[in-house]
Design an enzyme around this catalytic site. Sequence first.
Site, mmCIF file in Angstrom:
data_model
loop_
_atom_site.group_PDB
_atom_site.id
_atom_site.type_symbol
_atom_site.label_atom_id
_atom_site.label_comp_id
_atom_site.label_asym_id
_atom_site.label_seq_id
_atom_site.Cartn_x
_atom_site.Cartn_y
_atom_site.Cartn_z
ATOM 1 N NE ARG A 11 41.144 -27.068 7.818
ATOM 2 C CZ ARG A 11 41.626 -28.118 7.172
ATOM 3 N NH1 ARG A 11 41.820 -29.248 7.810
ATOM 4 N NH2 ARG A 11 41.897 -28.042 5.884
ATOM 5 C CE LYS B 201 45.961 -22.150 2.092
ATOM 6 N NZ LYS B 201 44.609 -21.767 2.291
ATOM 7 C CE LYS C 206 42.943 -24.310 0.514
ATOM 8 N NZ LYS C 206 41.889 -23.407 0.953
ATOM 9 C CE1 TYR D 8 47.222 -15.979 8.953
ATOM 10 C CE2 TYR D 8 48.640 -17.726 8.110
ATOM 11 C CZ TYR D 8 47.385 -17.165 8.246
ATOM 12 O OH TYR D 8 46.299 -17.767 7.673
ATOM 13 C CB SER E 123 47.687 -21.313 10.008
ATOM 14 O OG SER E 123 47.232 -22.568 9.559
ATOM 15 C CD GLU F 154 43.121 -27.966 -9.655
ATOM 16 O OE1 GLU F 154 42.597 -26.892 -9.981
ATOM 17 O OE2 GLU F 154 42.472 -28.906 -9.154
HETATM 18 C C1 PBG Z 1 39.640 -22.004 2.999
HETATM 19 C C2 PBG Z 1 40.995 -21.602 3.425
HETATM 20 C C3 PBG Z 1 41.852 -22.301 4.296
HETATM 21 C C4 PBG Z 1 43.007 -21.551 4.404
HETATM 22 C C5 PBG Z 1 42.844 -20.422 3.631
HETATM 23 N N1 PBG Z 1 41.595 -20.490 3.002
HETATM 24 C C6 PBG Z 1 41.593 -23.516 5.075
HETATM 25 C C7 PBG Z 1 41.421 -24.792 4.393
HETATM 26 O O1 PBG Z 1 41.504 -24.935 3.187
HETATM 27 O O2 PBG Z 1 41.162 -25.748 5.131
HETATM 28 C C8 PBG Z 1 44.199 -21.940 5.227
HETATM 29 C C9 PBG Z 1 45.166 -20.848 5.505
HETATM 30 C C10 PBG Z 1 46.169 -21.167 6.541
HETATM 31 O O3 PBG Z 1 46.315 -22.311 7.019
HETATM 32 O O4 PBG Z 1 46.871 -20.223 6.923
HETATM 33 N N2 PBG Z 1 38.744 -20.936 3.073
#
Ligand code: PBG
Length: 325
Positions: A207, A251, A197, A316, A277, A236
């Site tokens: 956010r 991700k 990630k 999404y 997102s 990882e």
């Molecule tokens: C952290 C988390 C995030 C996302 C999923 N789990 C945010 C981050 O790491 O800042 C992001 C997912 C997205 O952008 O669609 N709980």
Amino acid sequence: MQFPERRLRRLRSTPQLRALVAETRLHPTDLIAPLFVRHGLEGPVEIATMPGQFQHSEASLLEHCQRLVDLGISAIVLFGIPAHKDAIGSEAAARDGIAQRALRALRDRFGDDLVVIADLCMDEYTDHGHCGILRLDGTVDNDATLERYAEIAIAQAEAGATIVAPSGMMDGQVAAIRSALDSSGHDMVPILAYAAKYASALYGPFRDAVDVEIQGGGNRRAYQQDPANAREAMAEIAQDLAEGADMIMVKPALSYLDVLAEARAVVDVPLAAYHVSGEYSMVVAAGRAGYLDADAVAMEQTLAIKRAGADLILTYFAEQLARQL
Ligand code: PBG
């Protein structure tokens, strides 16, 4: 004159022929819909930076899930937005915390018909917006955070989560969660590890969706991965598998297809990719501006993620894609 070779075009001439020779096929069961549930809402509230996506009330979450199930989608990933945020993200592990309430309601309504993946993190629940417990100097305390993750995992499993998905990028999180689940009678609950990630600007709209403002520089670069690094992603992934992860995630998706393809080459467990997102909102915004056909781009991008090696795609666009499939 010599006729040019037509071998490469011959199998592209009709939709039927193209379907016959397609190497990659999307199916609604490849898709996992990320959904948000917020404490105290009366009804769904559209997320300004993610048009077409909603913060749900407990009731509207159930209705939405019914639509997804009817479309053949078999899994969601759930994020909770609490009534109160505090330094240790108390509501994340509370028995009546918003995620646990929703998990229980989903379990009651759908039983085994819906795979409910609980995102396991603290950032939606902390007032400082970080994914863990902070030390006095503002840095995240890895091992104190693991203790919280263990409690959250047990609360989510008790509430009926089918799978837990740690997304906080603490070292040792999979082992800590596995041992907490095993010692609390939840040894059959699998772990989907957000293994590779990245610290990505593409999480911006998320956010807003979960009302998070990150203190202390506004980023997670001290625990999420540097976009410059690919070899580190393999480390990882190897670490999470060694700690007992049942499934692995990369991700974001599109900017990291190289990482995804490399992961596919070395990993035999189910591999997921998260079309995040920002990836969603870019396509929706361009579609609304009339710059491109958002439905077609969403389909093409999702297909590309599967072609690169993902078995499962968190997106999404899940509902919209399932309607097209
Ligand atoms: C952290 C988390 C995030 C996302 C999923 N789990 C945010 C981050 O790491 O800042 C992001 C997912 C997205 O952008 O669609 N709980």
